[in-house]
Design a protein around this motif. Structure first.
Motif, short mmCIF file in Angstrom:
data_model
loop_
_atom_site.label_atom_id
_atom_site.label_comp_id
_atom_site.label_asym_id
_atom_site.label_seq_id
_atom_site.Cartn_x
_atom_site.Cartn_y
_atom_site.Cartn_z
N CYS A 1 7.91 -10.54 6.00
CA CYS A 1 8.95 -10.34 4.99
C CYS A 1 8.97 -11.51 4.01
O CYS A 1 8.98 -11.31 2.79
CB CYS A 1 10.31 -10.18 5.67
N TYR B 1 13.69 -4.31 5.10
CA TYR B 1 12.86 -4.71 3.96
C TYR B 1 11.39 -4.38 4.23
O TYR B 1 10.67 -3.91 3.33
CB TYR B 1 13.02 -6.21 3.71
N CYS B 2 10.94 -4.63 5.45
CA CYS B 2 9.55 -4.31 5.79
C CYS B 2 9.28 -2.82 5.68
O CYS B 2 8.23 -2.40 5.17
CB CYS B 2 9.24 -4.81 7.21
N ARG B 3 10.24 -1.99 6.12
CA ARG B 3 10.06 -0.54 6.01
C ARG B 3 10.06 -0.10 4.56
O ARG B 3 9.21 0.71 4.14
CB ARG B 3 11.18 0.18 6.78
N GLU B 4 11.00 -0.63 3.77
CA GLU B 4 11.12 -0.23 2.37
C GLU B 4 9.88 -0.58 1.55
O GLU B 4 9.56 0.11 0.57
CB GLU B 4 12.36 -0.89 1.75
N ASN B 5 9.20 -1.64 1.94
CA ASN B 5 8.04 -2.10 1.18
C ASN B 5 6.72 -1.75 1.86
O ASN B 5 5.67 -2.32 1.53
CB ASN B 5 8.15 -3.61 0.95
N ASP B 6 6.81 -0.83 2.83
CA ASP B 6 5.62 -0.32 3.50
C ASP B 6 4.79 -1.44 4.14
O ASP B 6 3.56 -1.43 4.10
CB ASP B 6 4.75 0.48 2.52
N LEU B 7 5.49 -2.41 4.69
CA LEU B 7 4.83 -3.49 5.43
C LEU B 7 4.77 -3.09 6.90
O LEU B 7 5.65 -2.40 7.40
CB LEU B 7 5.60 -4.80 5.28
N HIS B 8 3.75 -3.51 7.57
CA HIS B 8 3.58 -3.11 8.97
C HIS B 8 3.29 -4.34 9.84
O HIS B 8 2.17 -4.52 10.34
CB HIS B 8 2.45 -2.09 9.09
N HIS C 1 5.92 -11.52 1.70
CA HIS C 1 6.02 -10.55 0.62
C HIS C 1 6.99 -11.03 -0.47
O HIS C 1 6.72 -10.88 -1.67
CB HIS C 1 6.48 -9.20 1.18
N GLU D 1 13.94 -6.17 8.93
CA GLU D 1 13.19 -4.99 9.37
C GLU D 1 13.29 -3.88 8.32
O GLU D 1 12.31 -3.15 8.07
CB GLU D 1 13.71 -4.53 10.72
#
Length: 351
Positions: A34, A195-202, A37, A193
């Motif tokens: 996070c 923010y990671c989902r919203e920005n397609d981070l895995h 990014h 968590e």
């Protein structure tokens, strides 16, 4: 919204300025990914320079190598070079007689500071000057969050901390000539968590975080949920609020201690600090203790100074008979002689 909150934290605490060089501790977990990014986004608007560092502790066979590959691929996808440091954490723990958790932290921060020194040295070589002159343009960013803050404060309460410990994790601290900053310290784990989902981070997940194998894990997985269920559903927010109040008080007392220190300081070298005994003894113990801890920290003893040792130092500082000495960890000592208080190592002892 989440990114704006992080930007507000950065701005209000002056954590990052335009064109600065940021060393980032990048584990591959949600918090650090996070932050990675967000710093990429700030790179576009503020012109900052980003240097991710990943430490492979060698503690989780297979998973540790997976984390390393993930971080390397993540950085490569964004056109950024990632510095990877591999080490045997268990071997270091045995060598230094510490837990693997403590050894891991030491390995990480040693790697971060090494990268920061390399950057400042390169800047000095290119522009002319000394690395120390450019160190203020290089910062180390780590991804502690609001839940980490609550857990840390509770952990310290359980160990019997003082006011400074209640302040918890600082937004910025200076150590080894560099600033360590925590830009997402106000973000709870749920927001990170999201923010990671919203920005397609895995990000990768460390399964040991869900095991009660360390005291901090037990606090996060067992004690805090119990307190939320049985005593106060807002315990995390309450702990953070207490931390902010304690931080303000601590900051004021540290300022008072610094002013008092300058009045009683008689000599200062890399290996020894000499204070005027009568002036030190006359100070309130809250100020006197901070001065002693500050002096030991400047000489290299930044932890393991017990309340019992400080109380013993108080007795000889306030006494009339001298010389007397109190031994501190790792060969450090405090000696009262000829109206002076000498703080240093045994090789600097003067009767």
């Amino acid at each position: 919204m989440i990114f704006q909150q992080a930007k507000a934290t950065i701005a209000s605490h002056h954590l990052i300025e335009p064109d600065e060089h940021i060393v980032l501790g990048l584990s591959g977990g949600p918090d650090s990914v996070c932050l990675f990014h967000m710093l990429l986004r700030l790179r576009q608007s503020m012109g900052i320079h980003l240097y991710p560092v990943h430490v492979n502790h060698g503690l989780r066979p297979g998973a540790a190598d997976r984390d390393q590959r993930y971080v390397e691929e993540l950085c490569r996808a964004h056109g950024i070079s990632c510095k990877v440091v591999s080490a045997d954490c268990n071997a270091l723990a045995r060598e230094l007689h510490m837990t693997s958790e403590e050894a891991g932290r030491k390995l990480r921060y040693d790697a971060f500071y090494d990268m920061a020194r390399r950057i400042s040295a390169k800047m000095a070589a290119e522009a002319g000057g000394t690395p120390e002159e450019f160190a203020r343009h290089v910062k180390i960013a780590v991804a502690h969050n609001a839940d980490d803050q609550a857990e840390t404060i509770l952990f310290r309460v359980l160990r019997g901390t003082g006011t400074d410990g209640l302040a918890g994790i600082a937004y910025e601290r200076k150590e080894r000539g560099f600033s360590v900053i925590r830009p997402i310290l106000d973000l709870p784990r749920t927001d990170i968590e999201a923010y990671c989902r919203e920005n397609d981070l895995h990000p990768v997940e460390d399964h040991t975080n869900q095991q009660s194998i360390y005291t901090r894990n037990k606090i996060r997985l067992e004690l805090l949920p119990l307190l939320e269920r049985e005593y106060n559903e807002n315990i995390r927010a309450g702990l953070r609020r207490m931390g902010k109040i304690a931080a303000a008080d601590s900051d004021y007392l540290q300022t008072c201690a610094e002013e008092s220190l300058q009045k009683i300081l008689r000599e200062k070298t890399e290996d020894e600090i000499v204070l005027e005994r009568e002036g030190l003894a006359a100070l309130h113990e809250a100020i006197r203790h901070r001065i002693l801890l500050r002096c030991f920290a400047e000489l290299g003893l930044q932890s393991d100074v017990s309340a019992e040792r400080i109380a013993a130092a108080d007795r000889i500082i306030g006494g009339k008979q001298a010389p007397k000495t109190v031994e501190f960890p790792r060969g450090y000592r405090l000696t009262v002689a000829r109206g002076m208080v000498r703080i240093g190592t045994s090789k600097n002892r003067r009767e």
